[in-house]
Design a protein around this motif. Sequence first.
Motif, PDB file in Angstrom:
ATOM      1  N   VAL A  98       9.155   0.939  -9.915  1.00  0.00           N
ATOM      2  CA  VAL A  98       9.905   0.306  -8.817  1.00  0.00           C
ATOM      3  C   VAL A  98       9.861  -1.216  -8.990  1.00  0.00           C
ATOM      4  O   VAL A  98      10.867  -1.906  -8.790  1.00  0.00           O
ATOM      5  CB  VAL A  98       9.329   0.732  -7.443  1.00  0.00           C
ATOM      6  CG1 VAL A  98       9.985  -0.039  -6.315  1.00  0.00           C
ATOM      7  CG2 VAL A  98       9.497   2.236  -7.239  1.00  0.00           C
ATOM      8  N   ILE A  99       8.718  -1.722  -9.379  1.00  0.00           N
ATOM      9  CA  ILE A  99       8.598  -3.168  -9.606  1.00  0.00           C
ATOM     10  C   ILE A  99       9.591  -3.604 -10.688  1.00  0.00           C
ATOM     11  O   ILE A  99      10.343  -4.578 -10.515  1.00  0.00           O
ATOM     12  CB  ILE A  99       7.143  -3.535  -9.989  1.00  0.00           C
ATOM     13  CG1 ILE A  99       6.249  -3.377  -8.758  1.00  0.00           C
ATOM     14  CG2 ILE A  99       7.058  -4.940 -10.587  1.00  0.00           C
ATOM     15  CD1 ILE A  99       4.806  -3.758  -8.948  1.00  0.00           C
ATOM     16  N   GLN A 100       9.623  -2.841 -11.762  1.00  0.00           N
ATOM     17  CA  GLN A 100      10.532  -3.209 -12.855  1.00  0.00           C
ATOM     18  C   GLN A 100      11.992  -3.077 -12.443  1.00  0.00           C
ATOM     19  O   GLN A 100      12.809  -3.960 -12.704  1.00  0.00           O
ATOM     20  CB  GLN A 100      10.260  -2.327 -14.087  1.00  0.00           C
ATOM     21  CG  GLN A 100       9.039  -2.811 -14.852  1.00  0.00           C
ATOM     22  CD  GLN A 100       8.573  -1.816 -15.905  1.00  0.00           C
ATOM     23  OE1 GLN A 100       8.528  -0.617 -15.647  1.00  0.00           O
ATOM     24  NE2 GLN A 100       8.222  -2.317 -17.077  1.00  0.00           N
ATOM     25  N   ALA A 101      12.293  -1.999 -11.739  1.00  0.00           N
ATOM     26  CA  ALA A 101      13.695  -1.743 -11.376  1.00  0.00           C
ATOM     27  C   ALA A 101      14.213  -2.759 -10.363  1.00  0.00           C
ATOM     28  O   ALA A 101      15.391  -3.107 -10.377  1.00  0.00           O
ATOM     29  CB  ALA A 101      13.826  -0.327 -10.812  1.00  0.00           C
ATOM     30  N   GLY A 156       0.806  -1.227   0.000  1.00  0.00           N
ATOM     31  CA  GLY A 156       0.000   0.000   0.000  1.00  0.00           C
ATOM     32  C   GLY A 156       0.833   1.268   0.000  1.00  0.00           C
ATOM     33  O   GLY A 156       0.282   2.358   0.167  1.00  0.00           O
ATOM     34  N   SER A 157       2.155   1.145  -0.168  1.00  0.00           N
ATOM     35  CA  SER A 157       2.979   2.352  -0.314  1.00  0.00           C
ATOM     36  C   SER A 157       4.193   2.011  -1.168  1.00  0.00           C
ATOM     37  O   SER A 157       4.629   0.853  -1.222  1.00  0.00           O
ATOM     38  CB  SER A 157       3.430   2.912   1.047  1.00  0.00           C
ATOM     39  OG  SER A 157       4.376   2.052   1.644  1.00  0.00           O
ATOM     40  N   ILE A 158       4.731   3.044  -1.825  1.00  0.00           N
ATOM     41  CA  ILE A 158       5.875   2.805  -2.707  1.00  0.00           C
ATOM     42  C   ILE A 158       7.123   2.520  -1.880  1.00  0.00           C
ATOM     43  O   ILE A 158       7.975   1.717  -2.268  1.00  0.00           O
ATOM     44  CB  ILE A 158       6.048   3.991  -3.689  1.00  0.00           C
ATOM     45  CG1 ILE A 158       4.821   4.023  -4.622  1.00  0.00           C
ATOM     46  CG2 ILE A 158       7.336   3.856  -4.499  1.00  0.00           C
ATOM     47  CD1 ILE A 158       4.839   5.097  -5.678  1.00  0.00           C
ATOM     48  N   ASP A 159       7.225   3.121  -0.686  1.00  0.00           N
ATOM     49  CA  ASP A 159       8.379   2.825   0.175  1.00  0.00           C
ATOM     50  C   ASP A 159       8.426   1.346   0.532  1.00  0.00           C
ATOM     51  O   ASP A 159       9.479   0.718   0.549  1.00  0.00           O
ATOM     52  CB  ASP A 159       8.339   3.677   1.451  1.00  0.00           C
ATOM     53  CG  ASP A 159       8.966   5.044   1.212  1.00  0.00           C
ATOM     54  OD1 ASP A 159       9.923   5.120   0.422  1.00  0.00           O
ATOM     55  OD2 ASP A 159       8.482   6.026   1.805  1.00  0.00           O
ATOM     56  N   MET A 160       7.241   0.819   0.821  1.00  0.00           N
ATOM     57  CA  MET A 160       7.152  -0.592   1.184  1.00  0.00           C
ATOM     58  C   MET A 160       7.629  -1.472   0.020  1.00  0.00           C
ATOM     59  O   MET A 160       8.373  -2.439   0.184  1.00  0.00           O
ATOM     60  CB  MET A 160       5.680  -0.850   1.506  1.00  0.00           C
ATOM     61  CG  MET A 160       5.324  -2.213   1.877  1.00  0.00           C
ATOM     62  SD  MET A 160       3.574  -2.195   2.316  1.00  0.00           S
ATOM     63  CE  MET A 160       3.331  -3.962   2.455  1.00  0.00           C
ATOM     64  N   LEU A 161       7.228  -1.063  -1.170  1.00  0.00           N
ATOM     65  CA  LEU A 161       7.587  -1.791  -2.390  1.00  0.00           C
ATOM     66  C   LEU A 161       9.106  -1.757  -2.583  1.00  0.00           C
ATOM     67  O   LEU A 161       9.750  -2.769  -2.872  1.00  0.00           O
ATOM     68  CB  LEU A 161       6.887  -1.069  -3.549  1.00  0.00           C
ATOM     69  CG  LEU A 161       6.470  -1.791  -4.793  1.00  0.00           C
ATOM     70  CD1 LEU A 161       5.611  -2.999  -4.479  1.00  0.00           C
ATOM     71  CD2 LEU A 161       5.673  -0.822  -5.694  1.00  0.00           C
ATOM     72  N   ARG A 162       9.674  -0.559  -2.367  1.00  0.00           N
ATOM     73  CA  ARG A 162      11.134  -0.404  -2.532  1.00  0.00           C
ATOM     74  C   ARG A 162      11.888  -1.269  -1.541  1.00  0.00           C
ATOM     75  O   ARG A 162      12.832  -1.969  -1.898  1.00  0.00           O
ATOM     76  CB  ARG A 162      11.530   1.054  -2.256  1.00  0.00           C
ATOM     77  CG  ARG A 162      11.531   1.887  -3.482  1.00  0.00           C
ATOM     78  CD  ARG A 162      12.306   3.189  -3.293  1.00  0.00           C
ATOM     79  NE  ARG A 162      11.763   4.102  -4.280  1.00  0.00           N
ATOM     80  CZ  ARG A 162      10.896   5.070  -4.017  1.00  0.00           C
ATOM     81  NH1 ARG A 162      10.515   5.310  -2.777  1.00  0.00           N
ATOM     82  NH2 ARG A 162      10.416   5.798  -4.993  1.00  0.00           N
ATOM     83  N   GLN A 163      11.448  -1.218  -0.271  1.00  0.00           N
ATOM     84  CA  GLN A 163      12.167  -1.976   0.771  1.00  0.00           C
ATOM     85  C   GLN A 163      12.118  -3.466   0.478  1.00  0.00           C
ATOM     86  O   GLN A 163      13.100  -4.183   0.605  1.00  0.00           O
ATOM     87  CB  GLN A 163      11.558  -1.684   2.146  1.00  0.00           C
ATOM     88  CG  GLN A 163      11.805  -0.261   2.625  1.00  0.00           C
ATOM     89  CD  GLN A 163      10.781   0.203   3.657  1.00  0.00           C
ATOM     90  OE1 GLN A 163      10.034  -0.581   4.221  1.00  0.00           O
ATOM     91  NE2 GLN A 163      10.745   1.507   3.892  1.00  0.00           N
ATOM     92  N   LEU A 164      10.941  -3.932   0.045  1.00  0.00           N
ATOM     93  CA  LEU A 164      10.793  -5.355  -0.253  1.00  0.00           C
ATOM     94  C   LEU A 164      11.606  -5.717  -1.497  1.00  0.00           C
ATOM     95  O   LEU A 164      12.282  -6.752  -1.543  1.00  0.00           O
ATOM     96  CB  LEU A 164       9.304  -5.668  -0.447  1.00  0.00           C
ATOM     97  CG  LEU A 164       8.928  -7.122  -0.642  1.00  0.00           C
ATOM     98  CD1 LEU A 164       9.322  -7.957   0.574  1.00  0.00           C
ATOM     99  CD2 LEU A 164       7.421  -7.264  -0.875  1.00  0.00           C
ATOM    100  N   GLY A 165      11.553  -4.845  -2.503  1.00  0.00           N
ATOM    101  CA  GLY A 165      12.258  -5.108  -3.762  1.00  0.00           C
ATOM    102  C   GLY A 165      13.760  -5.181  -3.557  1.00  0.00           C
ATOM    103  O   GLY A 165      14.450  -6.028  -4.131  1.00  0.00           O
ATOM    104  N   VAL A 225       4.167  -9.688  -5.530  1.00  0.00           N
ATOM    105  CA  VAL A 225       3.418  -8.631  -4.836  1.00  0.00           C
ATOM    106  C   VAL A 225       2.115  -8.288  -5.549  1.00  0.00           C
ATOM    107  O   VAL A 225       1.991  -8.433  -6.765  1.00  0.00           O
ATOM    108  CB  VAL A 225       4.239  -7.315  -4.730  1.00  0.00           C
ATOM    109  CG1 VAL A 225       5.454  -7.490  -3.832  1.00  0.00           C
ATOM    110  CG2 VAL A 225       4.649  -6.787  -6.094  1.00  0.00           C
ATOM    111  N   TRP A 226       1.173  -7.819  -4.770  1.00  0.00           N
ATOM    112  CA  TRP A 226      -0.006  -7.133  -5.281  1.00  0.00           C
ATOM    113  C   TRP A 226       0.206  -5.641  -5.041  1.00  0.00           C
ATOM    114  O   TRP A 226       0.969  -5.266  -4.140  1.00  0.00           O
ATOM    115  CB  TRP A 226      -1.250  -7.514  -4.478  1.00  0.00           C
ATOM    116  CG  TRP A 226      -1.781  -8.901  -4.627  1.00  0.00           C
ATOM    117  CD1 TRP A 226      -1.271 -10.041  -4.071  1.00  0.00           C
ATOM    118  CD2 TRP A 226      -2.974  -9.282  -5.322  1.00  0.00           C
ATOM    119  NE1 TRP A 226      -2.068 -11.108  -4.387  1.00  0.00           N
ATOM    120  CE2 TRP A 226      -3.130 -10.670  -5.155  1.00  0.00           C
ATOM    121  CE3 TRP A 226      -3.928  -8.586  -6.069  1.00  0.00           C
ATOM    122  CZ2 TRP A 226      -4.201 -11.381  -5.702  1.00  0.00           C
ATOM    123  CZ3 TRP A 226      -4.987  -9.285  -6.617  1.00  0.00           C
ATOM    124  CH2 TRP A 226      -5.121 -10.668  -6.448  1.00  0.00           C
TER     125      TRP A 226
END
Length: 429
Positions: free
Chosen positions: A176-179, A121-130, A138-139
């Motif tokens: 972010v997903i792609q990177a 639910g946040s881009i920071d979360m996506l970055r940290q996980l990525g 991820v969803w």
Amino acid sequence: MLTDAQTRALARQFGTPLWVMDAPTIRERLASLQAFDTVRYAQKANPNVHLLRLLREGGAKVDAVSRGEALRALAAGYQGGSARAATLHEAAQADIVYTADLLDRESLDFVVTEGLVVNCGSIDMLRQLGERAPGHAVWLRLNPGFGHGHSKKTNTGGEHSKHGIWHGDLTEALGVIQATGLRLVGLHLHIGSGVDYGHLGRVCGAMVDLVRQVKAAGLDLAALSAGGGLSIPYREGEPRIDPAHYFGLWDAARREAQTLLGHGLHLEIEPGRYLVAEAGALIAEVRAVKRQGQVPFVLVDAGFNELMRPAMYGAHHGLRLVTADGRVAADTAPSAVAGPLCESGDVFTQGAGGDIERRALPAAAVGDWLVIENTGAYGSSMSSNYNTRPLIAEVLLDGGAARLIRRRQRVEELLALEIESTETRQPAR
Ligand code: LLP
């Protein structure tokens, strides 16, 4: 749900206050949603491990919003590991999805170690996980810019909601997903609890637009999640949702999205309340009856530390008096019904602004029982230890038997947290 005779028997056997859940009602609600490919239970509504097992046996998957909820799911027999599944199609059918707007450090470690598919639910979360786990499935939980709920506090869309990635930031999230090499399973929209068909139509339209953006960015996905929010009739005469109509609206959106992407999409729904609310009741005993000037008060042994919804949202719950001696009680002046807490807001009959309301009830006497209805969702799960009141027992009715599925907490267990705490660094949540 409970007959008078059952209420008397349960109150006498287990004591009060007491949560009672009815297994057949839960199974019936689950079956009514079978048109969806996946029904994912939002366990925040009631995370008792026995209910999770019951739902797992009925074919439901589960949502978790904390490490604790995920551990409950694992304890109930759900499996982790799907974040590393070979195909997105498999990842879309994960037993457990971890939904959040942030990951604390421990939870980040946990979802990676357990391989839990994460709904971000946040881009920071996506970055940290990525950065930590490239390849993790991820969803994206998106905020479409509008929302709706039975109360402001349950509206999860729009500018005033902290939930979801803002729809205008989808392109950045996809970047972010792609990177980072994360794998996108699907898009998730949950705009609030207590959604009506008008809003639902808008959400479905928003979903198709978002899928179009995913395609334009050169990405693909395997699934769509309709979120939860299905309402139930708390007041007599309120309409019941029609699962076929609900499915029809989402299925139409799914078909449009399939046409855009050129392949099939898995469709899931994520209800909490709908599955368990009507299966639950809170039984309390009448311990005092008094008049404050003109206002009759019925005081019971359950308070807002047990059932918070009326104090928190002005929520309405049906109230039914069951006399202890089987007498047919005469009608009396409408009464306020309140609990034992040392706080004036501890009233079950109140409006959203905190004004005390009165409800028609038969004349209550000390020793009678009050059944507070439709409390299976966000009842026991929102209870607290306020006023140092231990959590109460929970019973499951199934096939004519009443089984204790949670014993009552003891005050000594609360005290132990304070008396035995000597460590400074706290163990994982
Ligand atoms: N999915 C997500 C991402 C959610 O945030 C929620 C609820 C659900 C599903 C399940 O919503 P349901 O189908 O149960 O409406 N304590 C409030 C409800 C808060 C709901 C929070 N999120 C109440 O007592 O009404």
